[in-house]
Scaffold this motif. Structure first.
Motif, PDB file in Angstrom:
ATOM      1  N   ARG A  59     -24.212  -9.942 -28.572  1.00 12.08           N
ATOM      2  CA  ARG A  59     -23.216 -11.144 -28.221  1.00 12.08           C
ATOM      3  C   ARG A  59     -23.334 -12.299 -29.165  1.00 12.08           C
ATOM      4  O   ARG A  59     -22.198 -12.790 -29.303  1.00 12.08           O
ATOM      5  CB  ARG A  59     -23.394 -11.425 -26.826  1.00 12.08           C
ATOM      6  CG  ARG A  59     -23.003 -10.365 -25.902  1.00 12.08           C
ATOM      7  CD  ARG A  59     -23.140 -10.865 -24.532  1.00 12.08           C
ATOM      8  NE  ARG A  59     -22.837  -9.640 -23.476  1.00 12.08           N
ATOM      9  CZ  ARG A  59     -22.948  -9.919 -22.249  1.00 12.08           C
ATOM     10  NH1 ARG A  59     -23.087 -11.051 -21.582  1.00 12.08           N
ATOM     11  NH2 ARG A  59     -22.690  -8.932 -21.480  1.00 12.08           N
ATOM     12  N   ALA A  60     -24.436 -12.580 -29.747  1.00  9.26           N
ATOM     13  CA  ALA A  60     -24.389 -13.813 -30.638  1.00  9.26           C
ATOM     14  C   ALA A  60     -24.343 -13.371 -32.064  1.00  9.26           C
ATOM     15  O   ALA A  60     -23.575 -13.919 -32.667  1.00  9.26           O
ATOM     16  CB  ALA A  60     -25.975 -14.174 -30.469  1.00  9.26           C
ATOM     17  N   ILE A  61     -24.641 -12.117 -32.497  1.00  9.19           N
ATOM     18  CA  ILE A  61     -24.635 -11.884 -33.821  1.00  9.19           C
ATOM     19  C   ILE A  61     -23.192 -11.317 -33.982  1.00  9.19           C
ATOM     20  O   ILE A  61     -22.734 -11.796 -35.388  1.00  9.19           O
ATOM     21  CB  ILE A  61     -25.478 -10.460 -33.996  1.00  9.19           C
ATOM     22  CG1 ILE A  61     -27.075 -11.019 -33.764  1.00  9.19           C
ATOM     23  CG2 ILE A  61     -25.159  -9.808 -35.386  1.00  9.19           C
ATOM     24  CD1 ILE A  61     -27.849  -9.790 -34.060  1.00  9.19           C
ATOM     25  N   LEU A  62     -22.556 -10.636 -33.454  1.00 11.38           N
ATOM     26  CA  LEU A  62     -21.199 -10.194 -33.573  1.00 11.38           C
ATOM     27  C   LEU A  62     -20.359 -11.229 -34.208  1.00 11.38           C
ATOM     28  O   LEU A  62     -19.498 -11.139 -35.155  1.00 11.38           O
ATOM     29  CB  LEU A  62     -20.689  -9.074 -32.636  1.00 11.38           C
ATOM     30  CG  LEU A  62     -19.448  -8.579 -32.989  1.00 11.38           C
ATOM     31  CD1 LEU A  62     -19.384  -7.697 -34.168  1.00 11.38           C
ATOM     32  CD2 LEU A  62     -18.797  -7.585 -31.637  1.00 11.38           C
ATOM     33  N   THR A 126     -22.655  -3.422 -38.982  1.00  7.26           N
ATOM     34  CA  THR A 126     -23.546  -4.248 -39.579  1.00  7.26           C
ATOM     35  C   THR A 126     -24.161  -5.219 -38.282  1.00  7.26           C
ATOM     36  O   THR A 126     -25.481  -5.384 -38.262  1.00  7.26           O
ATOM     37  CB  THR A 126     -23.262  -5.106 -40.499  1.00  7.26           C
ATOM     38  OG1 THR A 126     -22.594  -4.557 -41.432  1.00  7.26           O
ATOM     39  CG2 THR A 126     -24.305  -6.055 -41.309  1.00  7.26           C
ATOM     40  N   ALA A 127     -23.267  -5.677 -37.469  1.00  8.71           N
ATOM     41  CA  ALA A 127     -23.890  -6.330 -36.274  1.00  8.71           C
ATOM     42  C   ALA A 127     -24.786  -5.362 -35.488  1.00  8.71           C
ATOM     43  O   ALA A 127     -25.717  -5.847 -34.838  1.00  8.71           O
ATOM     44  CB  ALA A 127     -22.608  -6.866 -35.550  1.00  8.71           C
ATOM     45  N   LEU A 128     -24.376  -4.145 -35.143  1.00  6.60           N
ATOM     46  CA  LEU A 128     -25.110  -3.481 -34.527  1.00  6.60           C
ATOM     47  C   LEU A 128     -26.543  -3.134 -35.241  1.00  6.60           C
ATOM     48  O   LEU A 128     -27.526  -2.989 -34.512  1.00  6.60           O
ATOM     49  CB  LEU A 128     -24.378  -1.826 -34.336  1.00  6.60           C
ATOM     50  CG  LEU A 128     -23.486  -1.822 -33.366  1.00  6.60           C
ATOM     51  CD1 LEU A 128     -22.590  -0.591 -33.365  1.00  6.60           C
ATOM     52  CD2 LEU A 128     -23.758  -2.183 -31.650  1.00  6.60           C
ATOM     53  N   TRP A 129     -26.575  -2.917 -36.317  1.00  8.38           N
ATOM     54  CA  TRP A 129     -27.780  -2.652 -37.141  1.00  8.38           C
ATOM     55  C   TRP A 129     -28.593  -3.877 -37.045  1.00  8.38           C
ATOM     56  O   TRP A 129     -29.902  -3.775 -36.748  1.00  8.38           O
ATOM     57  CB  TRP A 129     -27.368  -2.417 -38.719  1.00  8.38           C
ATOM     58  CG  TRP A 129     -28.602  -2.067 -39.575  1.00  8.38           C
ATOM     59  CD1 TRP A 129     -29.528  -1.302 -39.499  1.00  8.38           C
ATOM     60  CD2 TRP A 129     -28.760  -2.873 -40.608  1.00  8.38           C
ATOM     61  NE1 TRP A 129     -30.360  -1.429 -40.626  1.00  8.38           N
ATOM     62  CE2 TRP A 129     -30.030  -2.388 -41.693  1.00  8.38           C
ATOM     63  CE3 TRP A 129     -27.991  -3.974 -41.479  1.00  8.38           C
ATOM     64  CZ2 TRP A 129     -30.473  -2.782 -42.596  1.00  8.38           C
ATOM     65  CZ3 TRP A 129     -28.424  -4.255 -42.863  1.00  8.38           C
ATOM     66  CH2 TRP A 129     -29.645  -3.929 -43.296  1.00  8.38           C
ATOM     67  N   LEU A 130     -28.107  -5.143 -37.338  1.00  7.63           N
ATOM     68  CA  LEU A 130     -29.023  -6.432 -37.130  1.00  7.63           C
ATOM     69  C   LEU A 130     -29.315  -6.559 -35.628  1.00  7.63           C
ATOM     70  O   LEU A 130     -30.590  -7.100 -35.455  1.00  7.63           O
ATOM     71  CB  LEU A 130     -28.031  -7.485 -37.294  1.00  7.63           C
ATOM     72  CG  LEU A 130     -27.763  -7.779 -39.192  1.00  7.63           C
ATOM     73  CD1 LEU A 130     -26.804  -8.801 -39.080  1.00  7.63           C
ATOM     74  CD2 LEU A 130     -29.064  -8.132 -39.677  1.00  7.63           C
ATOM     75  N   ALA A 131     -28.506  -6.312 -34.733  1.00  9.60           N
ATOM     76  CA  ALA A 131     -28.992  -6.183 -33.371  1.00  9.60           C
ATOM     77  C   ALA A 131     -30.204  -5.414 -32.972  1.00  9.60           C
ATOM     78  O   ALA A 131     -31.335  -5.786 -32.331  1.00  9.60           O
ATOM     79  CB  ALA A 131     -27.936  -6.033 -32.256  1.00  9.60           C
TER      80      ALA A 131
END
Length: 196
Positions: A59-62, A126-131
């Motif tokens: 929720r914060a990264i995306l 990329t957001a999923l990967w970072l999360a």
């Protein structure tokens, strides 16, 4: 003073975000000027550093990644050497006669559907990967904290002693005797002694 872990997490986010923006821009046919990279790097780092204090979820990264990709896209498009001479004309989608707008396909004020889908797909993945990386990092740090707390609470290493006999009064049986419930006929037959 900012901790090295916060700086490392912000630097990793910056590298992924800037790398995604550059690759997406180059893949779509645009060019990236070195000056745009020099402006984009501290801007992305400055946006990522305040959020690196705690665990970041999807929720914060995306939203942060999506907003920074829009900013980087505009920055790269404005600084592209193959863009039209006027930045206002480029943003408005008006090309001067004789000047071609190379790179992203812009129709009026709106980007093309393919560009939006490409950027959206890349941002979500990329957001999923970072999360997932954030979750793994924080799980590791929590386990490490538990382990260090246990070590700090009991600093003496365990002493290994041979286990004590449950009944110290009983005489010890010799090891060569087999237990009563074992079948002792197993194995090859013994040699027969001729009777004399």
């Amino acid at each position: 003073m900012t901790s090295p872990l916060r700086l490392a997490r912000a630097a990793a986010f910056t590298a992924v975000c800037l790398g995604l923006g550059v690759v997406a821009h180059l893949f779509s046919g645009g060019a990236v000027a070195p000056g745009a990279l020099a402006l984009g790097l501290p801007a992305v780092f400055a946006a990522a550093l305040p959020l690196s204090g705690g665990e970041r979820t999807l929720r914060a990264i995306l939203p942060l990644l999506a907003a920074l990709q829009v900013v980087l896209h505009v920055l790269f498009a404005l600084s592209s050497p193959s863009s039209s001479p006027s930045a206002v004309d480029l943003m408005a989608g008006h090309a001067m006669p004789g000047h071609a707008v190379v790179g992203h396909a812009m129709v009026g004020h709106m980007p093309s559907l393919g560009m939006l889908l490409g950027h959206g797909w890349a941002v979500v993945l990329t957001a999923l990967w970072l999360a997932r990386g954030e979750a793994a990092l924080w799980a590791l740090l929590r386990r490490l904290a538990v382990r260090l707390t246990r070590i700090a609470a009991d600093p003496a290493p365990p002493v290994f002693a041979p286990p004590a006999s449950p009944h110290p009064d009983e005489p010890r049986l010799p090891r060569f005797l087999a237990p009563r419930h074992c079948v002792t006929r197993r194995g090859p037959p013994g040699l027969l002694q001729p009777s004399a």
